[in-house]
Design a protein around this motif. Structure first.
Motif, PDB file in Angstrom:
ATOM      1  N   UNK A  42      62.529  10.895  40.014  1.00 45.79           N
ATOM      2  CA  UNK A  42      63.103   9.737  41.468  1.00 45.79           C
ATOM      3  C   UNK A  42      62.949  11.041  42.678  1.00 45.79           C
ATOM      4  N   UNK A  43      61.965  12.329  41.664  1.00 50.01           N
ATOM      5  CA  UNK A  43      61.163  12.801  43.372  1.00 50.01           C
ATOM      6  C   UNK A  43      62.347  14.073  43.715  1.00 50.01           C
ATOM      7  N   UNK A  44      63.423  14.495  42.835  1.00 49.28           N
ATOM      8  CA  UNK A  44      64.113  15.546  42.816  1.00 49.28           C
ATOM      9  C   UNK A  44      63.878  17.065  43.320  1.00 49.28           C
ATOM     10  N   UNK A  45      63.948  17.833  43.428  1.00 44.51           N
ATOM     11  CA  UNK A  45      63.230  19.418  43.335  1.00 44.51           C
ATOM     12  C   UNK A  45      64.490  19.493  42.669  1.00 44.51           C
ATOM     13  N   UNK A  51      59.960  28.295  39.425  1.00 47.60           N
ATOM     14  CA  UNK A  51      60.325  27.503  41.299  1.00 47.60           C
ATOM     15  C   UNK A  51      60.538  29.442  41.931  1.00 47.60           C
ATOM     16  N   UNK A  52      61.212  29.756  41.522  1.00 49.04           N
ATOM     17  CA  UNK A  52      62.662  30.769  41.617  1.00 49.04           C
ATOM     18  C   UNK A  52      62.273  31.817  40.892  1.00 49.04           C
ATOM     19  N   UNK A  53      61.805  33.409  41.143  1.00 49.27           N
ATOM     20  CA  UNK A  53      62.343  34.605  39.889  1.00 49.27           C
ATOM     21  C   UNK A  53      63.881  34.649  40.265  1.00 49.27           C
ATOM     22  N   UNK A  61      68.827  24.576  38.804  1.00 49.43           N
ATOM     23  CA  UNK A  61      68.883  24.474  40.093  1.00 49.43           C
ATOM     24  C   UNK A  61      68.373  23.021  41.357  1.00 49.43           C
ATOM     25  N   UNK A  62      69.751  22.571  41.990  1.00 54.49           N
ATOM     26  CA  UNK A  62      68.993  21.524  42.823  1.00 54.49           C
ATOM     27  C   UNK A  62      69.864  21.991  43.893  1.00 54.49           C
ATOM     28  N   UNK A  63      68.883  22.202  45.329  1.00 54.80           N
ATOM     29  CA  UNK A  63      69.603  22.456  45.952  1.00 54.80           C
ATOM     30  C   UNK A  63      69.626  21.660  47.039  1.00 54.80           C
ATOM     31  N   UNK A  64      68.315  21.090  47.062  1.00 57.80           N
ATOM     32  CA  UNK A  64      68.412  19.380  48.014  1.00 57.80           C
ATOM     33  C   UNK A  64      68.736  18.458  47.744  1.00 57.80           C
ATOM     34  N   UNK A  65      70.233  17.425  48.431  1.00 60.73           N
ATOM     35  CA  UNK A  65      70.017  16.910  48.052  1.00 60.73           C
ATOM     36  C   UNK A  65      69.341  14.987  47.591  1.00 60.73           C
ATOM     37  N   UNK A 118      51.217  27.159  46.242  1.00 59.73           N
ATOM     38  CA  UNK A 118      51.919  27.515  47.192  1.00 59.73           C
ATOM     39  C   UNK A 118      52.637  26.220  47.984  1.00 59.73           C
ATOM     40  N   UNK A 119      54.090  26.083  47.625  1.00 59.03           N
ATOM     41  CA  UNK A 119      55.140  25.341  47.414  1.00 59.03           C
ATOM     42  C   UNK A 119      55.432  24.021  48.436  1.00 59.03           C
ATOM     43  N   UNK A 120      55.186  23.368  48.868  1.00 59.34           N
ATOM     44  CA  UNK A 120      55.320  22.650  50.267  1.00 59.34           C
ATOM     45  C   UNK A 120      56.562  23.219  50.807  1.00 59.34           C
ATOM     46  N   UNK A 121      57.340  23.136  50.460  1.00 62.55           N
ATOM     47  CA  UNK A 121      58.298  23.590  51.191  1.00 62.55           C
ATOM     48  C   UNK A 121      58.564  25.300  51.312  1.00 62.55           C
ATOM     49  N   UNK A 122      57.570  25.565  51.427  1.00 61.97           N
ATOM     50  CA  UNK A 122      56.666  27.329  52.024  1.00 61.97           C
ATOM     51  C   UNK A 122      55.257  26.765  52.881  1.00 61.97           C
ATOM     52  N   UNK A 123      54.908  25.752  53.013  1.00 61.02           N
ATOM     53  CA  UNK A 123      53.692  25.840  54.127  1.00 61.02           C
ATOM     54  C   UNK A 123      52.493  25.211  53.206  1.00 61.02           C
TER      55      UNK A 123
END
Ligand code: ZN
Length: 182
Positions: A42-45, A51-53, A61-65, A118-123
Motif C-alpha cells: 500500500x506504500x505507507x512509509x 529509518x530513524x535513530x 511510526x507513521x508520519x505521513x497519512x 539515501x532515502x528519497x525523503x532526503x533527496x
C-alpha cells in the motif's frame, strides 16, 4: 484485518507505537505480515529504528497519512537487474542470498528488493549509486529484532576487509541514518 491495522496507523499519525500494541490490534500471528503489506503493497512509509535513530527496535511510526506510490515502479527492469547483479544477489545488510532460506527465518525464502541508500525523503535518487539489494526482512526493518547483533570488533574486521565501494556505501548509509553526526 488489514483494514484494522491501517485504521489504527492512520488514527495515530506521528505517534510512536510498539509491536505489542500492533500485535493486539491485528492479531498475534498476523501483525508483522500486515505491517509489511501496508509498507510494500500500500506504500505507507511506516518508519522503524532502521529509518530513524531515535526509534527503538520494535517501535513503529507513521508520519505521513498519504501512501507513496511504489518506488519500484520508477526503477526500470534493467536498473533493477544491474543493481542486483552488482550486489551479487545478496542482501547488503544481512548477507542473505536470493532464493535461499533466510538466515534468520529459514521458513522464508530470501526475496530481494531494492532499497535506497539515501532515502528519497532526503533527496536520494532512483540511481544505481543510491540503490542496493535488500532482503524482505531487512527491507522491513525486522532483522534487528530477531538477529544477534555483530560485535563491534567483528563489524570493524568486516568493514576493513570490504571493498572500497562497499566501505563508501556503508559510510553513506551511516550518514543518512545519523545526519546529526555527519
Ligand atoms: Zn537482509
Amino acid at each position: 484485518m488489514l483494514t484494522k491495522l491501517r485504521v489504527h496507523f492512520l488514527a495515530n499519525i506521528g505517534k510512536v507505537m510498539t509491536s505489542d500494541e500492533l500485535r493486539e490490534v491485528a492479531g498475534k500471528s498476523e501483525w508483522a505480515r500486515r505491517v509489511r503489506e501496508l509498507r510494500s503493497k500500500e506504500g505507507y512509509r511506516i518508519l522503524t529504528h532502521n529509518d530513524r535513530s531515535d526509534l527503538k527496535p520494535g517501535d513503529y511510526l507513521l508520519e505521513n497519512p498519504k501512501p507513496e506510490p511504489k518506488f519500484q515502479k520508477s526503477i526500470s527492469k534493467e536498473l533493477r537487474a544491474f543493481v542486483l547483479d552488482r550486489n551479487g544477489f545478496t542482501c547488503q545488510m544481512c548477507g542473505a542470498v536470493a532464493g535461499e532460506p533466510h538466515p534468520y527465518d529459514d521458513t522464508r525464502k530470501t526475496r530481494l528488493h531494492l532499497g535506497h541508500i539515501v532515502d528519497k525523503s532526503q533527496g536520494g535518487k532512483d540511481e544505481a549509486s543510491n540503490l542496493r539489494a535488500l532482503c524482505s526482512v531487512c527491507n522491513e526493518g525486522a532483522s534487528n529484532l530477531t538477529l544477534d547483533r555483530p560485535t563491534i570488533s567483528k563489524l570493524l574486521i568486516q568493514l576493513r576487509r570490504a571493498k572500497r565501494e562497499d566501505q563508501l556505501e556503508a559510510l553513506s548509509w551511516l550518514k543518512s541514518k545519523y545526519p546529526e553526526n555527519s
